[in-house]
Design a protein around this motif. Structure first.
Motif, PDB file in Angstrom:
ATOM      1  N   ALA A 105      47.178  15.715  32.153  1.00  0.00           N
ATOM      2  CA  ALA A 105      48.698  14.808  31.801  1.00  0.00           C
ATOM      3  C   ALA A 105      49.280  15.734  30.691  1.00  0.00           C
ATOM      4  CB  ALA A 105      49.315  14.090  31.908  1.00  0.00           C
ATOM      5  N   GLU A 106      48.612  17.012  29.519  1.00  0.00           N
ATOM      6  CA  GLU A 106      49.115  16.794  28.107  1.00  0.00           C
ATOM      7  C   GLU A 106      49.561  18.377  28.634  1.00  0.00           C
ATOM      8  OE1 GLU A 106      49.944  15.577  25.172  1.00  0.00           O
ATOM      9  OE2 GLU A 106      49.623  14.173  25.864  1.00  0.00           O
ATOM     10  N   ALA A 107      48.338  19.093  30.099  1.00  0.00           N
ATOM     11  CA  ALA A 107      48.525  20.421  30.027  1.00  0.00           C
ATOM     12  C   ALA A 107      49.679  21.049  30.957  1.00  0.00           C
ATOM     13  CB  ALA A 107      47.218  20.772  29.986  1.00  0.00           C
ATOM     14  N   TYR A 108      49.884  19.614  31.391  1.00  0.00           N
ATOM     15  CA  TYR A 108      51.070  19.929  32.427  1.00  0.00           C
ATOM     16  C   TYR A 108      52.473  18.983  32.270  1.00  0.00           C
ATOM     17  CZ  TYR A 108      47.223  22.469  35.322  1.00  0.00           C
ATOM     18  OH  TYR A 108      46.349  23.851  35.603  1.00  0.00           O
ATOM     19  N   PRO A 109      53.812  19.397  31.273  1.00  0.00           N
ATOM     20  CA  PRO A 109      54.244  18.989  30.910  1.00  0.00           C
ATOM     21  C   PRO A 109      55.201  18.443  32.454  1.00  0.00           C
ATOM     22  CG  PRO A 109      54.329  20.593  29.923  1.00  0.00           C
ATOM     23  CD  PRO A 109      52.916  21.150  31.051  1.00  0.00           C
ATOM     24  N   ASP A 110      55.386  18.650  33.666  1.00  0.00           N
ATOM     25  CA  ASP A 110      55.934  18.229  34.857  1.00  0.00           C
ATOM     26  C   ASP A 110      55.774  17.239  34.803  1.00  0.00           C
ATOM     27  OD1 ASP A 110      57.845  20.780  34.170  1.00  0.00           O
ATOM     28  OD2 ASP A 110      56.383  22.354  35.493  1.00  0.00           O
ATOM     29  N   LEU A 111      54.040  17.497  35.198  1.00  0.00           N
ATOM     30  CA  LEU A 111      53.624  16.211  35.865  1.00  0.00           C
ATOM     31  C   LEU A 111      53.516  14.989  34.800  1.00  0.00           C
ATOM     32  CD1 LEU A 111      51.381  14.985  37.558  1.00  0.00           C
ATOM     33  CD2 LEU A 111      49.384  16.000  35.429  1.00  0.00           C
ATOM     34  N   LYS A 112      53.386  15.268  33.893  1.00  0.00           N
ATOM     35  CA  LYS A 112      53.499  14.197  32.439  1.00  0.00           C
ATOM     36  C   LYS A 112      55.455  13.863  32.735  1.00  0.00           C
ATOM     37  CE  LYS A 112      52.449  12.975  27.964  1.00  0.00           C
ATOM     38  NZ  LYS A 112      52.586  13.221  26.609  1.00  0.00           N
ATOM     39  N   ALA A 113      56.317  14.437  33.314  1.00  0.00           N
ATOM     40  CA  ALA A 113      57.396  14.174  32.834  1.00  0.00           C
ATOM     41  C   ALA A 113      57.865  13.445  34.959  1.00  0.00           C
ATOM     42  CB  ALA A 113      58.622  15.355  32.966  1.00  0.00           C
ATOM     43  N   SER A 114      56.861  13.598  35.906  1.00  0.00           N
ATOM     44  CA  SER A 114      57.378  12.741  37.035  1.00  0.00           C
ATOM     45  C   SER A 114      57.581  11.731  36.844  1.00  0.00           C
ATOM     46  CB  SER A 114      55.998  13.122  37.400  1.00  0.00           C
ATOM     47  OG  SER A 114      55.996  12.428  38.989  1.00  0.00           O
ATOM     48  N   ALA A 115      58.301  10.644  37.606  1.00  0.00           N
ATOM     49  CA  ALA A 115      58.566  10.010  37.526  1.00  0.00           C
ATOM     50  C   ALA A 115      57.219   9.272  38.279  1.00  0.00           C
ATOM     51  CB  ALA A 115      59.904   8.985  38.132  1.00  0.00           C
ATOM     52  N   ASN A 116      56.841   9.375  39.049  1.00  0.00           N
ATOM     53  CA  ASN A 116      55.745   8.756  39.934  1.00  0.00           C
ATOM     54  C   ASN A 116      54.549   8.757  39.225  1.00  0.00           C
ATOM     55  OD1 ASN A 116      56.631   8.272  42.358  1.00  0.00           O
ATOM     56  ND2 ASN A 116      56.047  10.234  42.742  1.00  0.00           N
ATOM     57  N   TYR A 117      54.489   9.617  38.237  1.00  0.00           N
ATOM     58  CA  TYR A 117      53.377   9.706  36.923  1.00  0.00           C
ATOM     59  C   TYR A 117      53.368   8.406  36.107  1.00  0.00           C
ATOM     60  CZ  TYR A 117      50.091  11.092  33.421  1.00  0.00           C
ATOM     61  OH  TYR A 117      49.423  11.728  32.248  1.00  0.00           O
ATOM     62  N   GLN A 118      54.303   8.684  35.589  1.00  0.00           N
ATOM     63  CA  GLN A 118      54.870   7.545  34.707  1.00  0.00           C
ATOM     64  C   GLN A 118      54.764   6.297  35.327  1.00  0.00           C
ATOM     65  OE1 GLN A 118      58.944   8.614  33.081  1.00  0.00           O
ATOM     66  NE2 GLN A 118      58.360  10.635  31.914  1.00  0.00           N
ATOM     67  N   GLN A 119      55.529   6.062  36.208  1.00  0.00           N
ATOM     68  CA  GLN A 119      54.961   4.691  36.811  1.00  0.00           C
ATOM     69  C   GLN A 119      53.855   4.501  36.875  1.00  0.00           C
ATOM     70  OE1 GLN A 119      56.965   2.095  37.754  1.00  0.00           O
ATOM     71  NE2 GLN A 119      55.737   0.838  38.182  1.00  0.00           N
ATOM     72  N   THR A 120      52.603   5.246  37.615  1.00  0.00           N
ATOM     73  CA  THR A 120      51.657   5.177  37.705  1.00  0.00           C
ATOM     74  C   THR A 120      50.638   4.338  36.348  1.00  0.00           C
ATOM     75  OG1 THR A 120      51.245   6.345  39.818  1.00  0.00           O
ATOM     76  CG2 THR A 120      49.049   6.277  38.791  1.00  0.00           C
ATOM     77  N   MET A 121      51.160   5.783  35.188  1.00  0.00           N
ATOM     78  CA  MET A 121      51.020   5.228  34.442  1.00  0.00           C
ATOM     79  C   MET A 121      50.701   3.704  33.648  1.00  0.00           C
ATOM     80  SD  MET A 121      48.326   8.222  33.924  1.00  0.00           S
ATOM     81  CE  MET A 121      47.594   7.665  31.709  1.00  0.00           C
ATOM     82  N   GLN A 122      52.146   3.182  34.140  1.00  0.00           N
ATOM     83  CA  GLN A 122      52.369   1.952  33.651  1.00  0.00           C
ATOM     84  C   GLN A 122      51.633   0.782  34.009  1.00  0.00           C
ATOM     85  OE1 GLN A 122      54.564   1.481  30.720  1.00  0.00           O
ATOM     86  NE2 GLN A 122      54.220  -0.532  31.053  1.00  0.00           N
ATOM     87  N   ASP A 123      51.446   0.922  35.457  1.00  0.00           N
ATOM     88  CA  ASP A 123      50.260  -0.146  35.980  1.00  0.00           C
ATOM     89  C   ASP A 123      49.217   0.397  35.622  1.00  0.00           C
ATOM     90  OD1 ASP A 123      52.878  -0.335  38.240  1.00  0.00           O
ATOM     91  OD2 ASP A 123      51.764   1.394  39.993  1.00  0.00           O
ATOM     92  N   ILE A 124      48.163   1.224  35.678  1.00  0.00           N
ATOM     93  CA  ILE A 124      46.725   1.370  34.937  1.00  0.00           C
ATOM     94  C   ILE A 124      47.494   0.960  33.530  1.00  0.00           C
ATOM     95  CG2 ILE A 124      45.647   2.982  33.400  1.00  0.00           C
ATOM     96  CD1 ILE A 124      45.318   4.904  35.455  1.00  0.00           C
TER      97      ILE A 124
END
Length: 178
Positions: A105-124
């Motif tokens: 995620a650090e290498a892909y800022p668009d991925l890290k900024a994605s709402a789906n990514y953020q929600q999944t990380m919050q779930d984790i």
């Protein structure tokens, strides 16, 4: 008269053994239940990490393939009767997978900024917190069980009935603050 006293003592002794056995069974079941609760949280974390692989594929297929191999190579135990060793091995695998996802995620800022990514990380993170609390509950439950198994006179009955001291879950030394 003496016979009645002997019979009464034997009956009381049998009732006491039954009570001790029931108490040990109850404590043993609490320990098993606590382990299963941790396993449920670990499986949820694993599922969330698999969802991240799918999400990562949208941003970088090479990274997603690499992460997929990590996830597949680190299958976690979903045994109906996990042991403390299973839970510890699962935790190590899940921490390794999480670290790899964070690095990607650090290498892909668009991925890290994605709402789906953020929600999944919050779930984790939520699953990790639940697992941490469940680990504490398990170790507390094991402490009470081990005290019963090791304390006289219950220890004599526990040994005869096949109850033995349970293992604690390992502390996560890498997360401790120095």
């Amino acid at each position: 008269m003496v016979l009645a006293i002997v019979i009464a003592v034997i009956v009381l002794l049998v009732l006491w053994v039954i009570a001790v056995q029931n108490k040990l069974v109850k404590s043993d079941e609490f320990c098993d239940n606590a382990l299963k609760q941790i396993n449920v949280q670990q499986i949820s974390r694993y599922d969330a990490l698999k969802a991240l692989v799918k999400l990562t594929r949208e941003y970088a297929s090479y990274e997603a393939d690499t992460l997929q191999k990590v996830v597949e190579g680190r299958k976690i135990t979903s045994s109906p009767s996990p042991t403390a060793a299973d839970i510890n091995a699962n935790e190590d695998a899940l921490q390794e997978m999480s670290a790899k996802f964070i690095a990607v995620a650090e290498a892909y800022p668009d991925l890290k900024a994605s709402a789906n990514y953020q929600q999944t990380m919050q779930d984790i993170k939520s699953y990790e917190e639940n697992a941490r609390l469940s680990r504490m509950t398990y170790n507390d439950t094991v402490t009470r069980f081990n005290q019963q198994v090791r304390s006289f006179p219950t220890s004599a009955i526990a040994g005869i009935l096949g109850f033995s001291k349970r293992d604690y879950l390992a502390d996560d030394v890498s997360k401790k603050i120095s």
